[in-house]
Design an enzyme around this catalytic site. Structure first.
Site, PDB file in Angstrom:
ATOM      1  N   ASP A  86       7.068   4.158   3.271  1.00 53.48           N
ATOM      2  CA  ASP A  86       7.381   5.317   4.111  1.00 53.48           C
ATOM      3  C   ASP A  86       8.877   5.289   4.446  1.00 53.48           C
ATOM      4  O   ASP A  86       9.682   5.881   3.731  1.00 53.48           O
ATOM      5  CB  ASP A  86       6.494   5.285   5.358  1.00 53.48           C
ATOM      6  CG  ASP A  86       6.655   6.519   6.221  1.00 53.48           C
ATOM      7  OD1 ASP A  86       7.267   7.488   5.759  1.00 53.48           O
ATOM      8  OD2 ASP A  86       6.159   6.520   7.361  1.00 53.48           O
ATOM      9  N   ASP A 111       0.819  -1.213   0.000  1.00 51.07           N
ATOM     10  CA  ASP A 111       0.000   0.000   0.000  1.00 51.07           C
ATOM     11  C   ASP A 111       0.855   1.267   0.000  1.00 51.07           C
ATOM     12  O   ASP A 111       0.643   2.169  -0.791  1.00 51.07           O
ATOM     13  CB  ASP A 111      -0.999   0.017   1.179  1.00 51.07           C
ATOM     14  CG  ASP A 111      -0.337  -0.207   2.540  1.00 51.07           C
ATOM     15  OD1 ASP A 111       0.893  -0.412   2.597  1.00 51.07           O
ATOM     16  OD2 ASP A 111      -1.057  -0.162   3.555  1.00 51.07           O
TER      17      ASP A 111
HETATM   18  P1  IMP Z   1       7.543   1.593   6.203  1.00 49.02           P
HETATM   19  O1  IMP Z   1       7.943   0.236   6.715  1.00 49.02           O
HETATM   20  O2  IMP Z   1       7.957   2.697   7.145  1.00 49.02           O
HETATM   21  O3  IMP Z   1       7.946   1.867   4.790  1.00 49.02           O
HETATM   22  O4  IMP Z   1       5.981   1.658   6.292  1.00 49.02           O
HETATM   23  C1  IMP Z   1       5.219   0.831   5.528  1.00 49.02           C
HETATM   24  C2  IMP Z   1       3.994   0.349   6.253  1.00 49.02           C
HETATM   25  O5  IMP Z   1       3.559   1.240   7.270  1.00 49.02           O
HETATM   26  C3  IMP Z   1       2.874   0.275   5.270  1.00 49.02           C
HETATM   27  O6  IMP Z   1       2.745  -1.047   4.824  1.00 49.02           O
HETATM   28  C4  IMP Z   1       1.659   0.717   6.051  1.00 49.02           C
HETATM   29  O7  IMP Z   1       1.004  -0.413   6.567  1.00 49.02           O
HETATM   30  C5  IMP Z   1       2.169   1.531   7.187  1.00 49.02           C
HETATM   31  N1  IMP Z   1       2.010   2.993   6.941  1.00 49.02           N
HETATM   32  C6  IMP Z   1       2.981   3.895   6.689  1.00 49.02           C
HETATM   33  N2  IMP Z   1       2.486   5.136   6.514  1.00 49.02           N
HETATM   34  C7  IMP Z   1       1.148   5.014   6.641  1.00 49.02           C
HETATM   35  C8  IMP Z   1       0.060   5.970   6.533  1.00 49.02           C
HETATM   36  O8  IMP Z   1       0.231   7.179   6.266  1.00 49.02           O
HETATM   37  N3  IMP Z   1      -1.176   5.468   6.720  1.00 49.02           N
HETATM   38  C9  IMP Z   1      -1.428   4.157   6.994  1.00 49.02           C
HETATM   39  N4  IMP Z   1      -0.448   3.236   7.090  1.00 49.02           N
HETATM   40  C10 IMP Z   1       0.829   3.654   6.909  1.00 49.02           C
HETATM   41 MG    MG Z   2       1.211  -2.314   5.325  1.00 47.42          MG
END
Ligand code: IMP
Ligand code: MG
Length: 230
Positions: free
Chosen positions: A147, A144
């Site tokens: 980040d 989805d």
């Molecule tokens: P990362 O591991 O920091 O790249 O974050 C990825 C995961 O964090 C995604 O698969 C989402 O489930 C969750 N996530 C990150 N940002 C958001 C947001 O703005 N809204 C909802 N879920 C988020």
């Molecule tokens: Mg996720």
């Protein structure tokens, strides 16, 4: 947008500016969600059209191959379902009978968020039968949002140990988050680059709420207060 290498993204995806944001009065929103939404970032129709375009690119790149789509639960379930449906529609409407694809969709559980903060600790669960399907297959991760890159980085490393033939990723959203960017991975298919904002809707949640909201939105203060973990 300052601080993020936006230039790099202009050629490869739709770059969303805060000027794109739309007041919630202008699009239909379920009454239940209305007060919990601040603004709309991307309307449902826009997301669907962009997903169709990405589906065309994926079909062009994988035709006459096997494809295992690994959808990351729960956030990417909605996106993955629209994407796989669009791909099969493209295959069905191919009157020249040129494209053929053996598509298989499986689901993986990854958890790293509490409230709107990443815990940094990534938990990945993959069934034994999926591990066997990955070996010697073309694997496409369906996620989805990107980040910090933490989830995808750990997932890539883990999936590579199961020896896929190829490993790529399709991601609905990437955040311009220089502060939290930990792993700078190249996403193969990216639908939108969005401002650094906690977003909800179209499958994305805040503590498991808002996944059924049809547009991608910014949560309101009232929404945070109502659903934050106690
Ligand atoms: P990362 O591991 O920091 O790249 O974050 C990825 C995961 O964090 C995604 O698969 C989402 O489930 C969750 N996530 C990150 N940002 C958001 C947001 O703005 N809204 C909802 N879920 C988020
Ligand atoms: Mg996720």
């Amino acid at each position: 947008m300052t601080g993020y290498p936006v230039q790099k993204f202009l050629q490869k995806t739709v770059v969303v500016d805060t000027n794109w944001y739309v007041a919630k009065e202008f699009f239909p929103i379920d009454k239940f969600y209305y007060n919990y939404v601040d603004k709309i970032i991307l309307s449902n129709g826009l997301i669907i059209d962009r997903t169709e375009k990405i589906a065309q690119e994926i079909t062009r790149d994988y035709y006459n191959k096997d494809l295992l789509m690994l959808v990351i639960m729960n956030g990417a379930v909605k996106f993955g379902s629209v994407l796989s449906q669009k791909i099969t529609e493209i295959l069905r409407s191919d009157i020249a009978n040129y494209y053929s694809m053996n598509i298989c969709v499986e689901y993986i559980d990854i958890k790293s968020y509490v409230d709107d903060k990443s815990t940094g600790d990534v938990k990945i669960r993959i069934d034994e039968k999926i591990k066997q399907k990955i070996k010697n297959n073309n694997v496409l991760i369906v996620e989805d949002i990107y980040d910090s890159g933490n989830s995808l980085y750990h997932l890539y490393n883990l999936l590579n140990t199961f020896e896929p033939l190829s490993l790529r990723s399709v991601v609905l959203l990437q955040k311009m988050n220089t502060e939290h960017l930990k792993y700078n991975l190249e996403i193969d298919y990216l639908c939108f680059l969005i401002p650094n904002e906690f977003v909800i809707g179209f499958g994305l949640d805040f503590n498991d709420q808002f996944r059924q909201l049809n547009h991608l939105c910014v949560i309101s203060k009232e929404g945070i207060d109502k659903f934050k973990s106690k």
